[in-house]
Structures are given as structure tokens and as C-alpha cells.
Design a protein around this motif. Structure first.
Motif, PDB file in Angstrom:
ATOM      1  N   THR A 137       1.027  -1.238   0.009  1.00  0.00           N
ATOM      2  CA  THR A 137      -0.012  -0.024   0.060  1.00  0.00           C
ATOM      3  C   THR A 137       0.678   1.355  -0.107  1.00  0.00           C
ATOM      4  O   THR A 137       1.605   1.208   0.694  1.00  0.00           O
ATOM      5  CB  THR A 137      -1.085   0.147   1.267  1.00  0.00           C
ATOM      6  OG1 THR A 137      -1.835  -1.099   1.116  1.00  0.00           O
ATOM      7  CG2 THR A 137      -1.819   1.325   1.217  1.00  0.00           C
ATOM      8  N   VAL A 138       0.466   1.884  -0.955  1.00  0.00           N
ATOM      9  CA  VAL A 138       1.185   3.600  -1.158  1.00  0.00           C
ATOM     10  C   VAL A 138       0.248   4.331  -0.787  1.00  0.00           C
ATOM     11  O   VAL A 138      -0.787   4.432  -1.481  1.00  0.00           O
ATOM     12  CB  VAL A 138       1.980   3.511  -2.296  1.00  0.00           C
ATOM     13  CG1 VAL A 138       2.841   4.678  -2.480  1.00  0.00           C
ATOM     14  CG2 VAL A 138       3.019   2.368  -3.097  1.00  0.00           C
ATOM     15  N   ALA A 139       0.315   5.100   0.145  1.00  0.00           N
ATOM     16  CA  ALA A 139      -0.537   6.077   0.854  1.00  0.00           C
ATOM     17  C   ALA A 139       0.272   7.480   1.226  1.00  0.00           C
ATOM     18  O   ALA A 139       1.286   7.528   1.692  1.00  0.00           O
ATOM     19  CB  ALA A 139      -1.448   5.509   1.352  1.00  0.00           C
ATOM     20  N   GLU A 140      -0.507   8.365   1.102  1.00  0.00           N
ATOM     21  CA  GLU A 140      -0.419   9.936   1.456  1.00  0.00           C
ATOM     22  C   GLU A 140      -1.089   9.909   2.873  1.00  0.00           C
ATOM     23  O   GLU A 140      -2.130   9.478   3.296  1.00  0.00           O
ATOM     24  CB  GLU A 140      -0.864  10.821   0.786  1.00  0.00           C
ATOM     25  CG  GLU A 140       0.067  10.929  -0.392  1.00  0.00           C
ATOM     26  CD  GLU A 140      -0.747  12.230  -1.351  1.00  0.00           C
ATOM     27  OE1 GLU A 140       0.219  13.018  -1.960  1.00  0.00           O
ATOM     28  OE2 GLU A 140      -1.890  12.361  -1.503  1.00  0.00           O
ATOM     29  N   THR A 141      -0.423  10.591   3.769  1.00  0.00           N
ATOM     30  CA  THR A 141      -0.889  11.164   5.040  1.00  0.00           C
ATOM     31  C   THR A 141      -0.786  12.842   4.948  1.00  0.00           C
ATOM     32  O   THR A 141       0.466  13.302   4.717  1.00  0.00           O
ATOM     33  CB  THR A 141      -0.125  10.556   5.997  1.00  0.00           C
ATOM     34  OG1 THR A 141      -0.457   9.287   6.142  1.00  0.00           O
ATOM     35  CG2 THR A 141      -0.636  11.345   7.412  1.00  0.00           C
ATOM     36  N   PHE A 142      -1.941  13.453   5.168  1.00  0.00           N
ATOM     37  CA  PHE A 142      -2.014  14.951   5.048  1.00  0.00           C
ATOM     38  C   PHE A 142      -1.367  15.520   6.348  1.00  0.00           C
ATOM     39  O   PHE A 142      -1.917  14.787   7.619  1.00  0.00           O
ATOM     40  CB  PHE A 142      -3.076  15.405   4.721  1.00  0.00           C
ATOM     41  CG  PHE A 142      -3.505  15.471   3.227  1.00  0.00           C
ATOM     42  CD1 PHE A 142      -2.735  14.588   2.358  1.00  0.00           C
ATOM     43  CD2 PHE A 142      -4.806  15.781   2.788  1.00  0.00           C
ATOM     44  CE1 PHE A 142      -3.127  14.452   1.124  1.00  0.00           C
ATOM     45  CE2 PHE A 142      -5.142  15.721   1.571  1.00  0.00           C
ATOM     46  CZ  PHE A 142      -4.206  15.099   0.712  1.00  0.00           C
ATOM     47  N   THR A 149       4.279  10.608   2.245  1.00  0.00           N
ATOM     48  CA  THR A 149       4.036   9.128   1.459  1.00  0.00           C
ATOM     49  C   THR A 149       4.654   7.969   2.434  1.00  0.00           C
ATOM     50  O   THR A 149       5.905   8.063   3.013  1.00  0.00           O
ATOM     51  CB  THR A 149       4.467   9.055   0.201  1.00  0.00           C
ATOM     52  OG1 THR A 149       4.045  10.234  -0.496  1.00  0.00           O
ATOM     53  CG2 THR A 149       4.117   7.875  -0.379  1.00  0.00           C
ATOM     54  N   THR A 150       3.810   6.976   2.525  1.00  0.00           N
ATOM     55  CA  THR A 150       4.444   5.731   3.090  1.00  0.00           C
ATOM     56  C   THR A 150       4.242   4.521   2.277  1.00  0.00           C
ATOM     57  O   THR A 150       3.208   4.437   1.229  1.00  0.00           O
ATOM     58  CB  THR A 150       3.606   5.270   4.337  1.00  0.00           C
ATOM     59  OG1 THR A 150       2.367   5.346   4.079  1.00  0.00           O
ATOM     60  CG2 THR A 150       3.841   6.220   5.506  1.00  0.00           C
ATOM     61  N   ILE A 151       5.184   3.716   1.852  1.00  0.00           N
ATOM     62  CA  ILE A 151       5.268   2.583   1.266  1.00  0.00           C
ATOM     63  C   ILE A 151       5.221   1.266   2.185  1.00  0.00           C
ATOM     64  O   ILE A 151       6.136   1.130   2.727  1.00  0.00           O
ATOM     65  CB  ILE A 151       6.479   2.408   0.145  1.00  0.00           C
ATOM     66  CG1 ILE A 151       6.499   3.686  -0.541  1.00  0.00           C
ATOM     67  CG2 ILE A 151       6.318   1.185  -0.641  1.00  0.00           C
ATOM     68  CD1 ILE A 151       7.811   4.489   0.005  1.00  0.00           C
ATOM     69  N   ALA A 152       3.980   0.571   2.261  1.00  0.00           N
ATOM     70  CA  ALA A 152       3.909  -0.285   3.425  1.00  0.00           C
ATOM     71  C   ALA A 152       3.749  -1.818   2.720  1.00  0.00           C
ATOM     72  O   ALA A 152       3.051  -1.782   1.615  1.00  0.00           O
ATOM     73  CB  ALA A 152       2.583  -0.106   3.998  1.00  0.00           C
ATOM     74  N   VAL A 209      13.087   4.038  -8.707  1.00  0.00           N
ATOM     75  CA  VAL A 209      12.119   4.222  -7.890  1.00  0.00           C
ATOM     76  C   VAL A 209      10.703   4.514  -8.197  1.00  0.00           C
ATOM     77  O   VAL A 209       9.666   3.851  -7.741  1.00  0.00           O
ATOM     78  CB  VAL A 209      12.635   4.683  -6.597  1.00  0.00           C
ATOM     79  CG1 VAL A 209      11.813   4.575  -5.275  1.00  0.00           C
ATOM     80  CG2 VAL A 209      14.185   4.466  -6.029  1.00  0.00           C
ATOM     81  N   GLY A 210      10.880   5.703  -8.789  1.00  0.00           N
ATOM     82  CA  GLY A 210       9.366   6.405  -9.303  1.00  0.00           C
ATOM     83  C   GLY A 210       8.869   5.249 -10.082  1.00  0.00           C
ATOM     84  O   GLY A 210       7.699   4.900 -10.034  1.00  0.00           O
ATOM     85  N   ARG A 211       9.666   4.660 -11.153  1.00  0.00           N
ATOM     86  CA  ARG A 211       8.927   3.612 -11.979  1.00  0.00           C
ATOM     87  C   ARG A 211       8.406   2.339 -11.095  1.00  0.00           C
ATOM     88  O   ARG A 211       7.361   1.787 -11.694  1.00  0.00           O
ATOM     89  CB  ARG A 211       9.892   3.075 -13.106  1.00  0.00           C
ATOM     90  CG  ARG A 211      10.077   4.335 -14.327  1.00  0.00           C
ATOM     91  CD  ARG A 211      10.944   3.719 -15.388  1.00  0.00           C
ATOM     92  NE  ARG A 211      12.422   3.235 -15.127  1.00  0.00           N
ATOM     93  CZ  ARG A 211      12.733   2.218 -15.112  1.00  0.00           C
ATOM     94  NH1 ARG A 211      11.812   1.170 -15.116  1.00  0.00           N
ATOM     95  NH2 ARG A 211      14.065   1.694 -14.930  1.00  0.00           N
ATOM     96  N   TYR A 212       9.192   1.750 -10.306  1.00  0.00           N
ATOM     97  CA  TYR A 212       8.701   0.859  -9.542  1.00  0.00           C
ATOM     98  C   TYR A 212       7.560   1.188  -8.657  1.00  0.00           C
ATOM     99  O   TYR A 212       6.320   0.217  -8.650  1.00  0.00           O
ATOM    100  CB  TYR A 212       9.867   0.429  -8.640  1.00  0.00           C
ATOM    101  CG  TYR A 212       9.626  -0.606  -7.375  1.00  0.00           C
ATOM    102  CD1 TYR A 212       9.257  -1.886  -7.554  1.00  0.00           C
ATOM    103  CD2 TYR A 212       9.074  -0.020  -6.010  1.00  0.00           C
ATOM    104  CE1 TYR A 212       8.649  -2.899  -6.826  1.00  0.00           C
ATOM    105  CE2 TYR A 212       8.659  -0.867  -5.191  1.00  0.00           C
ATOM    106  CZ  TYR A 212       8.419  -2.289  -5.357  1.00  0.00           C
ATOM    107  OH  TYR A 212       7.937  -3.155  -4.331  1.00  0.00           O
ATOM    108  N   LEU A 213       7.194   2.526  -8.201  1.00  0.00           N
ATOM    109  CA  LEU A 213       6.035   2.767  -7.445  1.00  0.00           C
ATOM    110  C   LEU A 213       5.072   2.898  -8.323  1.00  0.00           C
ATOM    111  O   LEU A 213       3.759   2.606  -8.057  1.00  0.00           O
ATOM    112  CB  LEU A 213       6.251   3.901  -6.777  1.00  0.00           C
ATOM    113  CG  LEU A 213       7.312   3.726  -5.455  1.00  0.00           C
ATOM    114  CD1 LEU A 213       7.527   5.174  -4.801  1.00  0.00           C
ATOM    115  CD2 LEU A 213       6.907   2.636  -4.320  1.00  0.00           C
ATOM    116  N   THR A 214       5.055   3.464  -9.476  1.00  0.00           N
ATOM    117  CA  THR A 214       4.215   3.712 -10.375  1.00  0.00           C
ATOM    118  C   THR A 214       3.813   2.421 -11.211  1.00  0.00           C
ATOM    119  O   THR A 214       2.419   2.230 -11.555  1.00  0.00           O
ATOM    120  CB  THR A 214       4.322   4.806 -11.253  1.00  0.00           C
ATOM    121  OG1 THR A 214       5.564   4.587 -12.007  1.00  0.00           O
ATOM    122  CG2 THR A 214       4.571   5.925 -10.595  1.00  0.00           C
TER     123      THR A 214
END
Length: 501
Positions: free
Chosen positions: A61-66, A79-82, A389-394
Motif C-alpha cells: 500500500t502506497v498512501a499519503e498522510t496529510f 508518503t508511506t510504502i507499506a 524508484v519512481g517507475r517501481y512505485l508507479t
């Protein structure tokens, strides 16, 4: 009196720039506009891998926390990558680890994609600007612990909102509070408040981890992991004392001393014993040290660190990091790295030993015979994207981002406020003394002159960390101890053992 160079930005720990596309010294492209009115971005994907010989199904799960500013208005997204293992019957018994790197201004990508994540980056071919690719990391401890990588504001895909002042997050205390908020939000959103929890930081991330413990009596941790500890070593003697064993290890590696059949572990241990006894005693005596004893100490140092005894005497027995880096291979017209003393580069006039560290990889290589210019201003370098890293996440984790992933952001570093005050490591030591169940893992590389191995141990000893609660791991490696292939499996196994009851 000569004083040791802390190495500027390099000393703050921009480790592991593999996979980072380094532009010419110029500002990176502006990020697309973002509105605080939107909902947090999130991507959830399911995967399967083999780690430590076990087949593991997991959810990424890649998600933002405001994050709010002082007025309570959303001002930035972190952003967290869990990675969470599927099929676990009792989540309350499953440990979870929160991880970040340092800088300040570094993303979590080194610990994420060079050390502990389920995938690791592959090396790039010469001239390849894509940053390479990725392969499954068979040694990842995901079989034993859930992993949540945190990219602080200004790094990775984490950004201040338009019109918000990102500098509000760029200080020791505000950064620690922001990352604590992210951790608490993740635990609550995922129903993991009862799980055993661990905190892992590398380089400046070790200061961040200790600072989070300091401000978090309401958020206790079962254990803290510190990799390449970045702690202040004050005084007129100790900055030199703690660096000497690392200089000896580097001299051993470059064969500038007589190895006499000794391993690097043995040379480091002998230099450490000398540093803690005869060497510190000689420095304390200062001008009252007899000339004959000063010469004896200089000759002993020469046999350990590979510099001429006359040079050591001329420096009044106080060798700065630059003294060693710019002289140990002077006969070969080379200098060493700072983050990794095994790395070399041509020795040129005007080098400062910090931003031009060849192990940092920020200053582009010049053509043979080109005139060396002054080292660049870090603020002018700005954010540096990491395309791999950007390509991996997207592409793999399907995160809906179109802006660049910042592997490091020198603008953040340049804007940072390093607050002086209570030592967070002393607070960590106190927390451990008050809670005998809390444990500490510390890893250090023999070849790291940025945050020398003995400097880390000295900081922990002076902070009163109980020896029985400390797991120490030394590696024949650089600032990122897991960077050498032979160290990766051992590092991951040590982390797995630390979080396994």
C-alpha cells in the motif's frame, strides 16, 4: 589547531545514490500543482514472493498522510510504502517496522530498495541514466516483520502543498513530530496499535529515530534500529579519537600499512584499543606531552593509518578527515571517499571533502585535463530524481503519481534547521533504562568515515544505553553497510533476528 572536517552534506548521510539520476548542477523540474482540497492518493496491490526461503503473500500500500501546519490547515503530504504479510491470524502479535533514511533530505529508497524491501535495485550499465531496474530481494525480512517505509516531506513523492512553507517541516523537532504523526496515523488506520513496533533510521535518520522516541512517551517502541549512527561527538580530543579506527581500516583496505596477516576486523580492534588508551591520553596532555612520547605516538599512528609520522606530528597528532582522505593515497594522485573510504577519485586542488565526495556521486566526473572548479552549492543542486524508484512505485505498485520521485533533495538539506539542545540519544538511553524490555540494534561500517563506527559506539556508551539491551553489528562496508553484496544477506538476517522473539 586543526579541527576535523565533518564532511558537510556527506556527513549528514546522503548514502546510496545508486539509481539516482544526477543532473547538471541545476534545479530539478518543478512539481505539478497539488491542492490540499483533494483526497490523499493511495494504491493497493497484492503480491507473492519468496523471502528467507518462505513463500509469502503480501499487500503493498502506497498512501499519503496529510500533515497540518500550526493553524491546523493541511500543509503537506507525506508518503508511506507499506508491505504487510497476508494470512496472518493474529495481527496483534505480528511486528511492524517503520523505516526512513536521513540527509536531511533523503528519501527512504536506500533502506527500501537496497536493503530490506521485497525488491532491490539492480546496478546500471555505464552511461545508463534510467537508474536500472529491480529484482526480488530474497533476503528481505518480510517473512518476519511488516515494513512501512516513510518518505518525509520534500523527499520521494512527499511534497508541501502549493502556497505552504515547506520549511515548517525542515527542522529537528518539526520533522520528528511530522514522522510521528505519520506513524500514529498508519497504526490507527490499519488497526495495528497493539502490534509490536520497531523504529529504524539510517544516518540522519538515526537522529530522527532518537528524536521521535524523545517526544513519544505515548508511543512506546519495542525496539529501535540505528544504521550508521549520526551523533555529535564534542570536545577537543574525542572527534579525533573516534575517527582513527576507521582511518586504520581504510589504510588496511588500500594496503598503505603492513597487514601482517591481520584481517580488517583485527586492525580495527587494535586501532580502537590504541585510540581509547595511549592516543586519547596523549591528546589530553596537549603541550605538556614530552617530545619523545609525541614522536612515539606519531609513529604508532603512522603504522595504523598509513600517513607519514612527520605529517602526523605537524598536525599535533590531530588528524582531520580531510588530512587522511587527501594524503593517504597522495602518492597515487588519488583521494578517498568519505561515505566509503574504499572509493577513490583524482586528487585535485580545491576539493573540500564534502559535497565532492566521490562516494556521494553528486559532482559529475570531469574529462581528463579539465580544470577543476569550486564544489557546487548544495542549494543550487536542488531535488534529484530517482527514476528507478519512481517507475517501481508507479508501474509495480500502481501509485498514481506523475511528478518525479526525489531520491535526495538538497534544497531540503540547505533549508534545514539543526536545533541544538537536549541530546536525543541521551533520552533514548534513559527510555531504555526505564524499560528493560526495550532493545536497540546498531549497525556500523568499518569503511564509513562520515559517521565512524567508534563514534556511534561512543555516543551510545555516553548516552547510558544498557549493554545488555544493545545488539551491535559491524560490517566491512561503507555508510550503507548493506551496499556490498556480501553484507546484504547478513544485514537482513540480523534485522530479522532482532525483531523475532
Amino acid at each position: 589547531m586543526t579541527t576535523p572536517r565533518d564532511g558537510g552534506l556527506a556527513a549528514l548521510g546522503f548514502a546510496m545514490l545508486a539509481g539516482v539520476a544526477l543532473p547538471a548542477v541545476a534545479q530539478a523540474p518543478a512539481i505539478p500543482a497539488t491542492s490540499e482540497a483533494r483526497t490523499p492518493r493511495v494504491a493497493v496491490t497484492r503480491h507473492e514472493g519468496v523471502f528467507n526461503g518462505q513463500k509469502v503473500r503480501y499487500t503493498a500500500t502506497v498512501a499519503e498522510t496529510f500533515l497540518d501546519d500550526a493553524s491546523g490547515k493541511p500543509a503537506a503530504a507525506a508518503t508511506t510504502i507499506a508491505y504487510v504479510r497476508d494470512g496472518v491470524k493474529d495481527r496483534a502479535r505480528r511486528p511492524v517496522m517503520f523505516l526512513f533514511n536521513g540527509g536531511p533530505g533523503a528519501s527512504s529508497s536506500p533502506l527500501h530498495m537496497s536493503a530490506l524491501g521485497p525488491y532491490r535495485r539492480t546496478p546500471t550499465a555505464p552511461g545508463d541514466r534510467s537508474g536500472g531496474g529491480w529484482v526480488e530481494n530474497a533476503t528481505s525480512p518480510l517473512d518476519a516483520v511488516d515494513l512501512v517505509f516513510v518518505d518525509p516531506v520534500g523527499t520521494g513523492f512527499s511534497r508541501p502543498f502549493p502556497g505552504a512553507d515547506g520549511k515548517a517541516f525542515y527542522s529537528t523537532s518539526s520533522d520528528a513530530q511530522a514522522v510521528k504523526t505519520v506513524i500514529q496515523a498508519w497504526l490507527k488506520a490499519n488497526g495495528r496499535e497493539a502490534s509490536p513496533r520497531y523504529l529504524a533510521g539510517e544516518s540522519y535518520g538515526t537522529t530522527r529515530a532518537a528524536s521521535i522516541v524523545k517526544i513519544s512517551p505515548d508511543l512506546p517502541f519495542d525496539g529501535v534500529l540505528l544504521i550508521a549512527l549520526a551523533g555529535e561527538v564534542p570536545g577537543r580530543e574525542m572527534p579525533y579519537v573516534v575517527a582513527l579506527p576507521t582511518m586504520a581500516a581504510g589504510a588496511w583496505y588500500h594496503q598503505k600499512i603492513d597487514r601482517a596477516g591481520r584481517s580488517v576486523d583485527q586492525v580495527f580492534a587494535q586501532a580502537l584499543q590504541f585510540a581509547r588508551t595511549d592516543y586519547v591520553s596523549a591528546l589530553i596532555q596537549g603541550g605538556s606531552l614530552p617530545a619523545a612520547e609525541k614522536r612515539r605516538i606519531a609513529e604508532r599512528m603512522s603504522a595504523l593509518v598509513g600517513l607519514p609520522a612527520d605529517l602526523i606530528e605537524d598536525r599535533n597528532l590531530r588528524l582531520s578527515k580531510n588530512d587522511w582522505m587527501f594524503n593517504v593515497l597522495k602518492d597515487r594522485a588519488l583521494r578517498t571517499g568519505l561515505l566509503d573510504v574504499t572509493v577513490t577519485a583524482p586528487l585535485e586542488a580545491g576539493q573540500d571533502g564534502a559535497i565532492d565526495d566521490p562516494a556521494l556521486g553528486v559532482v559529475p566526473k570531469r574529462a581528463p585535463g579539465a580544470v577543476a572548479g569550486p564544489p557546487p552549492n548544495p542549494a543550487a543542486i536542488g531535488p534529484v530524481p530517482s527514476p528507478v524508484v519512481g517507475r517501481y512505485l508507479t508501474e509495480v505498485l500502481k501509485y498514481p503519481a506523475t511528478d518525479p520521485y526525489y531520491g535526495v533533495n538538497f534544497s531540503v538539506n540547505a533549508a534545514w534547521t539543526h536545533e541544538r539542545g537536549a541530546n536525543p540519544y541521551e533520552t533514548l538511553g534513559q527510555a531504555m533504562r526505564e524499560n528493560p524490555r526495550m532493545r536497540l540494534f546498531w549497525a556500523a561500517g568499518y569503511y564509513d568515515l562520515t559517521t565512524p563506527a567508534y563514534a556511534g559506539r561512543y555516543v551510545l556508551d555516553q548516552a547510558g544505553v544498557p549493554g545488555g539491551q544493545l545488539t551491535a553489528a559491524y560490517f566491512a562496508g561503507p555508510h550503507g553497510v548493506y551496499d556490498h553484496p556480501e553484507n546484504l544477506a547478513r544485514f537482513d538476517a540480523a534485522v530479522r533476528a532482532f525483531v523475532t522473539p
